[in-house]
Design a protein around this motif. Structure first.
Motif, PDB file in Angstrom:
ATOM      1  N   VAL A 135      44.331  35.883  36.710  1.00  0.00           N
ATOM      2  CA  VAL A 135      43.531  36.440  35.615  1.00  0.00           C
ATOM      3  C   VAL A 135      43.686  37.951  35.677  1.00  0.00           C
ATOM      4  CG1 VAL A 135      41.178  36.843  34.779  1.00  0.00           C
ATOM      5  CG2 VAL A 135      41.797  34.588  35.616  1.00  0.00           C
ATOM      6  N   SER A 191      42.202  41.545  33.974  1.00  0.00           N
ATOM      7  CA  SER A 191      41.116  42.084  33.148  1.00  0.00           C
ATOM      8  C   SER A 191      41.470  43.493  32.678  1.00  0.00           C
ATOM      9  CB  SER A 191      39.827  42.140  33.960  1.00  0.00           C
ATOM     10  OG  SER A 191      39.887  43.211  34.880  1.00  0.00           O
ATOM     11  N   ARG A 192      40.653  43.991  31.770  1.00  0.00           N
ATOM     12  CA  ARG A 192      40.820  45.372  31.278  1.00  0.00           C
ATOM     13  C   ARG A 192      40.938  46.375  32.413  1.00  0.00           C
ATOM     14  NH1 ARG A 192      36.860  44.511  26.396  1.00  0.00           N
ATOM     15  NH2 ARG A 192      35.732  43.336  27.951  1.00  0.00           N
ATOM     16  N   LYS A 193      40.006  46.246  33.365  1.00  0.00           N
ATOM     17  CA  LYS A 193      39.990  47.259  34.431  1.00  0.00           C
ATOM     18  C   LYS A 193      41.175  47.136  35.376  1.00  0.00           C
ATOM     19  CE  LYS A 193      35.284  47.811  34.546  1.00  0.00           C
ATOM     20  NZ  LYS A 193      34.202  47.112  35.222  1.00  0.00           N
ATOM     21  N   ASP A 194      41.667  45.913  35.583  1.00  0.00           N
ATOM     22  CA  ASP A 194      42.883  45.740  36.393  1.00  0.00           C
ATOM     23  C   ASP A 194      44.021  46.553  35.763  1.00  0.00           C
ATOM     24  OD1 ASP A 194      41.622  43.857  38.041  1.00  0.00           O
ATOM     25  OD2 ASP A 194      42.276  42.160  36.810  1.00  0.00           O
ATOM     26  N   THR A 226      44.120  39.076  39.558  1.00  0.00           N
ATOM     27  CA  THR A 226      43.422  38.304  40.592  1.00  0.00           C
ATOM     28  C   THR A 226      44.065  36.920  40.592  1.00  0.00           C
ATOM     29  OG1 THR A 226      41.391  39.522  40.169  1.00  0.00           O
ATOM     30  CG2 THR A 226      41.165  37.417  41.313  1.00  0.00           C
ATOM     31  N   ASN A 238      41.610  32.462  44.258  1.00  0.00           N
ATOM     32  CA  ASN A 238      40.367  33.247  44.147  1.00  0.00           C
ATOM     33  C   ASN A 238      39.767  33.239  42.748  1.00  0.00           C
ATOM     34  OD1 ASN A 238      40.679  34.038  46.837  1.00  0.00           O
ATOM     35  ND2 ASN A 238      42.051  35.707  46.236  1.00  0.00           N
ATOM     36  N   LEU A 239      40.300  32.407  41.875  1.00  0.00           N
ATOM     37  CA  LEU A 239      39.801  32.415  40.504  1.00  0.00           C
ATOM     38  C   LEU A 239      38.546  31.568  40.361  1.00  0.00           C
ATOM     39  CD1 LEU A 239      43.090  32.137  38.436  1.00  0.00           C
ATOM     40  CD2 LEU A 239      41.903  34.170  39.280  1.00  0.00           C
ATOM     41  N   VAL A 240      37.652  32.054  39.525  1.00  0.00           N
ATOM     42  CA  VAL A 240      36.465  31.288  39.172  1.00  0.00           C
ATOM     43  C   VAL A 240      36.790  30.569  37.869  1.00  0.00           C
ATOM     44  CG1 VAL A 240      33.993  31.380  38.765  1.00  0.00           C
ATOM     45  CG2 VAL A 240      35.084  33.137  40.174  1.00  0.00           C
ATOM     46  N   GLN A 289      30.100  37.903  38.496  1.00  0.00           N
ATOM     47  CA  GLN A 289      30.254  39.173  37.765  1.00  0.00           C
ATOM     48  C   GLN A 289      31.614  39.325  37.123  1.00  0.00           C
ATOM     49  OE1 GLN A 289      29.045  42.394  40.351  1.00  0.00           O
ATOM     50  NE2 GLN A 289      27.129  41.425  40.843  1.00  0.00           N
ATOM     51  N   VAL A 290      31.997  38.314  36.354  1.00  0.00           N
ATOM     52  CA  VAL A 290      33.243  38.399  35.599  1.00  0.00           C
ATOM     53  C   VAL A 290      32.930  38.199  34.115  1.00  0.00           C
ATOM     54  CG1 VAL A 290      34.755  37.679  37.483  1.00  0.00           C
ATOM     55  CG2 VAL A 290      33.756  35.937  35.981  1.00  0.00           C
ATOM     56  N   ASP A 291      33.899  38.611  33.269  1.00  0.00           N
ATOM     57  CA  ASP A 291      33.690  38.502  31.820  1.00  0.00           C
ATOM     58  C   ASP A 291      34.142  37.161  31.262  1.00  0.00           C
ATOM     59  OD1 ASP A 291      32.834  41.067  31.939  1.00  0.00           O
ATOM     60  OD2 ASP A 291      34.541  41.960  30.902  1.00  0.00           O
ATOM     61  N   ALA A 292      35.096  36.537  31.945  1.00  0.00           N
ATOM     62  CA  ALA A 292      35.706  35.336  31.355  1.00  0.00           C
ATOM     63  C   ALA A 292      36.098  34.317  32.416  1.00  0.00           C
ATOM     64  CB  ALA A 292      36.946  35.735  30.565  1.00  0.00           C
ATOM     65  N   PRO A 340      38.587  30.851  32.906  1.00  0.00           N
ATOM     66  CA  PRO A 340      39.527  29.902  32.300  1.00  0.00           C
ATOM     67  C   PRO A 340      38.957  28.488  32.384  1.00  0.00           C
ATOM     68  CG  PRO A 340      40.362  30.685  34.432  1.00  0.00           C
ATOM     69  CD  PRO A 340      39.061  31.392  34.192  1.00  0.00           C
TER      70      PRO A 340
HETATM   71  P1  ADP Z   1      36.659  44.217  33.811  1.00  0.00           P
HETATM   72  O1  ADP Z   1      37.496  44.441  35.026  1.00  0.00           O
HETATM   73  O2  ADP Z   1      37.387  44.588  32.553  1.00  0.00           O
HETATM   74  O3  ADP Z   1      35.285  44.757  33.899  1.00  0.00           O
HETATM   75  P2  ADP Z   1      35.858  41.597  34.750  1.00  0.00           P
HETATM   76  O4  ADP Z   1      34.489  42.054  35.143  1.00  0.00           O
HETATM   77  O5  ADP Z   1      35.995  40.250  34.140  1.00  0.00           O
HETATM   78  O6  ADP Z   1      36.499  42.593  33.692  1.00  0.00           O
HETATM   79  O7  ADP Z   1      36.813  41.650  36.007  1.00  0.00           O
HETATM   80  C1  ADP Z   1      36.457  42.207  37.232  1.00  0.00           C
HETATM   81  C2  ADP Z   1      37.466  41.760  38.278  1.00  0.00           C
HETATM   82  O8  ADP Z   1      37.356  40.351  38.469  1.00  0.00           O
HETATM   83  C3  ADP Z   1      38.929  42.031  37.925  1.00  0.00           C
HETATM   84  O9  ADP Z   1      39.614  42.473  39.054  1.00  0.00           O
HETATM   85  C4  ADP Z   1      39.459  40.684  37.452  1.00  0.00           C
HETATM   86  O10 ADP Z   1      40.819  40.466  37.787  1.00  0.00           O
HETATM   87  C5  ADP Z   1      38.590  39.714  38.208  1.00  0.00           C
HETATM   88  N1  ADP Z   1      38.307  38.497  37.404  1.00  0.00           N
HETATM   89  C6  ADP Z   1      38.088  38.404  36.084  1.00  0.00           C
HETATM   90  N2  ADP Z   1      37.852  37.135  35.713  1.00  0.00           N
HETATM   91  C7  ADP Z   1      37.938  36.399  36.843  1.00  0.00           C
HETATM   92  C8  ADP Z   1      37.795  34.997  37.131  1.00  0.00           C
HETATM   93  N3  ADP Z   1      37.524  34.097  36.199  1.00  0.00           N
HETATM   94  N4  ADP Z   1      37.948  34.611  38.423  1.00  0.00           N
HETATM   95  C9  ADP Z   1      38.222  35.513  39.394  1.00  0.00           C
HETATM   96  N5  ADP Z   1      38.360  36.814  39.193  1.00  0.00           N
HETATM   97  C10 ADP Z   1      38.226  37.276  37.923  1.00  0.00           C
END
Ligand code: ADP
Length: 203
Positions: A113, A115-118, A139, A143-145, A164-167, A169
């Motif tokens: 996954v 994200s914007r910040k990555d 990520t 380690n994915l949620v 604390q993630v936005d999305a 899968p």
């Molecule tokens: P942003 O980084 O844009 O604020 P997120 O809060 O979703 O967006 O992401 C924070 C971190 O968590 C990033 O490093 C991203 O790769 C990771 N991440 C985002 N979604 C998931 C997920 N579903 N499972 C695991 N890690 C995630």
């Protein structure tokens, strides 16, 4: 909820008695009583009166969000290959108007996954983002949620908050050459949950 409080305290209680306590007519009370009965909050027993059925409105909300499945609320995921450059991934974010991209291998199975910040993090460094693949910044599995289609809207929202993630899968397990892999069949994001919240509020 005055009516519910009165019934709780005095059950069984007739509609005349409730009306008297509220200082209104039975006719004025009737619509509210029928809504509360239909919603399962009160139970009406003929010639006995009204009982509290044990479900407060809060209980109904929690029941509702637990009964809605991820399969009913999921949105369309935007998926890129792990070889995609950071530059192209950023372009995709704008073109598709999303904040998170799901990364798949050649066989379509989920591997990361991003994200914007990555993407921002690598873009503000000195890296040549046209040369760096997203696999460097994403990520990764395991380690994915994630969520599955049969989990509830509540499960998905809880995972978003806890991790604390936005999305997330939405995945479906599949076997590839005897290995356990996951196909991406949707996504649940903060927007998905907010839309559901608005829908529930309309009722
Ligand atoms: P942003 O980084 O844009 O604020 P997120 O809060 O979703 O967006 O992401 C924070 C971190 O968590 C990033 O490093 C991203 O790769 C990771 N991440 C985002 N979604 C998931 C997920 N579903 N499972 C695991 N890690 C995630």
């Amino acid at each position: 909820m005055l009516i519910v409080d009165i019934v709780k305290k005095h059950e069984p209680i007739t509609s005349e008695e409730i009306a008297a306590k509220l200082n209104i007519t039975r006719a004025a009370l009737r619509p509210d009583l029928s809504i509360l009965t239909m919603a399962g909050i009160l139970e009406a027993r003929p010639r006995v009166g009204y009982f509290y059925a044990g479900k407060n409105p809060k209980g109904l909300i929690s029941e509702k969000i637990r009964s809605i499945k991820v399969s009913e609320i999921k949105a369309v995921p935007v998926v890129i290959r792990e070889e995609t450059s950071v530059y192209d991934a950023i372009v995709t974010l704008f073109l598709e108007d999303v904040g998170t991209l799901f990364v798949v291998q050649e066989d379509g199975s989920l591997c990361g996954v991003v994200s914007r910040k990555d993407l921002l993090k690598i873009a503000i460094g000195n890296a040549d983002i046209k040369q760096v693949p997203v696999s460097v910044v994403m990520t990764r599995m395991p380690n994915l949620v994630t969520v599955t289609l049969d989990e509830s809207a509540y499960d998905a929202a809880r995972k978003i908050v806890e991790h604390q993630v936005d999305a997330l899968p939405v995945i479906r397990p599949k076997e590839v050459d005897g290995k356990q892999k996951y196909e991406v069949v949707g996504k649940v994001t903060k927007t998905t949950i907010t839309k559901l919240f608005v829908e529930l509020g309309k009722d």
